[in-house]
Write a protein that holds these residues in place. Structure first.
Motif, PDB file in Angstrom:
ATOM      1  N   GLY A 124       0.856  -1.195   0.000  1.00 41.50           N
ATOM      2  CA  GLY A 124       0.000   0.000   0.000  1.00 41.50           C
ATOM      3  C   GLY A 124       0.883   1.234   0.000  1.00 41.50           C
ATOM      4  N   ASP A 147       0.637  -1.522  -4.702  1.00 34.22           N
ATOM      5  CA  ASP A 147      -0.536  -0.703  -4.390  1.00 34.22           C
ATOM      6  C   ASP A 147      -1.673  -1.156  -5.294  1.00 34.22           C
ATOM      7  OD1 ASP A 147      -0.757   2.138  -2.703  1.00 34.22           O
ATOM      8  OD2 ASP A 147      -2.353   1.835  -4.168  1.00 34.22           O
ATOM      9  N   ALA A 214      -7.370   5.007   0.725  1.00 34.41           N
ATOM     10  CA  ALA A 214      -6.138   4.860   1.502  1.00 34.41           C
ATOM     11  C   ALA A 214      -6.372   5.033   2.995  1.00 34.41           C
ATOM     12  CB  ALA A 214      -5.113   5.895   1.044  1.00 34.41           C
TER      13      ALA A 214
END
Ligand code: GLN
Length: 285
Positions: A124, A147, A214
């Motif tokens: 991530g 990601d 996120a």
């Protein structure tokens, strides 16, 4: 208008929304970006006349700041661990807490790691801040980063290039990954961890502008990323490899317990500079 006069206007426009220190720090960041002038140069430049084009650039920024858009997105850049990073609304703005996580990893690497090169995976990665800061500071390293967002990876790739480091970026949804297909000395992640129930605590500039992908997780399964990443780490950490997490400050004990239940050892919970539970490190053998 003279620069010194504009400064008064700038303050007057923004003081109803932000505190004085913040307004001043915005002013100096914009001064540097638009005029290449440092704070210390202002005294000499105070009598400079602001041309029309510059004036409209300043005014455009003021109006976005009034809408609570983060200054980092307006300038398109920020600093993390002393390095420059491009940022946009596809990536989270790197936080000081995350610099502390990088610091923790680096201090441990130089104390205990002997394997050469050190193989690192950042899950991530967003802007790439963790992976790039590690690659920059550990010369003998092979750094990989994944990601789920192609747009985030595009930004991360440019950041690696600008910082002159090699990071192998891969598009992958970690929740749908069964095996990482390689063994790592270090797996690190700052995954989404803010619960919907904590939304009321989130500042409007974050909530309205930073990528929710996120930031947020379901209240019912707030540790979903930690569980998945820890399960992958069981398979994909080298013996004596280390797992590092940035965590939700309210779930320190629960996240530590999850790692213990999965058989991780030396599970260590650490606080950030604000005194909140913020980092976890653990090993698996
Ligand atoms: N620390 C960030 C915030 O408070 C959250 C980062 C994350 O969810 N990984 O906004």
């Amino acid at each position: 208008m003279l620069l010194k006069e504009y400064r008064d206007y700038f303050r007057k426009e923004l003081l109803p929304i932000y505190d004085e220190q913040e307004v001043d720090s915005f002013f100096y960041l914009i001064l540097e970006k638009l005029h290449r002038l440092k704070r210390i140069d202002l005294a000499l430049a105070a009598e400079t006349l602001l041309e029309e084009t510059k004036l409209s650039e300043w005014n455009a920024i003021i109006s976005e700041l009034q809408k609570q858009k983060p200054i980092q997105y307006l300038l398109g850049e920020t600093e993390f661990y002393g390095l420059p990073f491009l940022v946009n609304e596809n990536v989270l703005i790197p936080r000081p807490e995350t610099e502390e996580l990088v610091e923790l990893i680096l201090s441990n690497v130089f104390k205990v790691m002997e394997s050469n090169p050190i193989t690192i995976l950042d899950i991530g990665t967003g802007s790439g801040c963790i992976s790039i800061a590690l690659a920059k500071n550990i010369s003998a390293s092979a750094v990989h980063a994944i990601d789920v967002s192609e747009a985030a990876l595009a930004t991360a790739r440019r950041n690696a290039e600008n910082n002159q480091v090699k990071v192998n970026f891969l598009l992958k949804n970690i929740l749908e990954t069964e095996d990482l297909e390689q063994q790592f000395d270090i797996i690190v992640s700052n995954p989404p961890y803010v619960r919907n129930l904590e939304k009321t605590e989130i500042k409007p500039n974050v909530l309205a502008h930073e990528p929710h992908l996120a930031l947020f997780v379901d209240d019912e399964d707030a540790l979903i990323f930690y569980r998945k990443i820890a399960q992958l780490a069981q398979k994909n950490l080298k013996p004596n490899g280390w797992l590092y997490f940035e965590i939700n400050q309210y779930l320190g004990k629960e996240t530590a317990q999850l790692l213990k239940d999965l058989g991780f050892q030396q599970v260590t919970l650490l606080k950030d500079i604000y005194g909140n539970d913020r980092m976890l490190s653990a090993t698996y053998s």
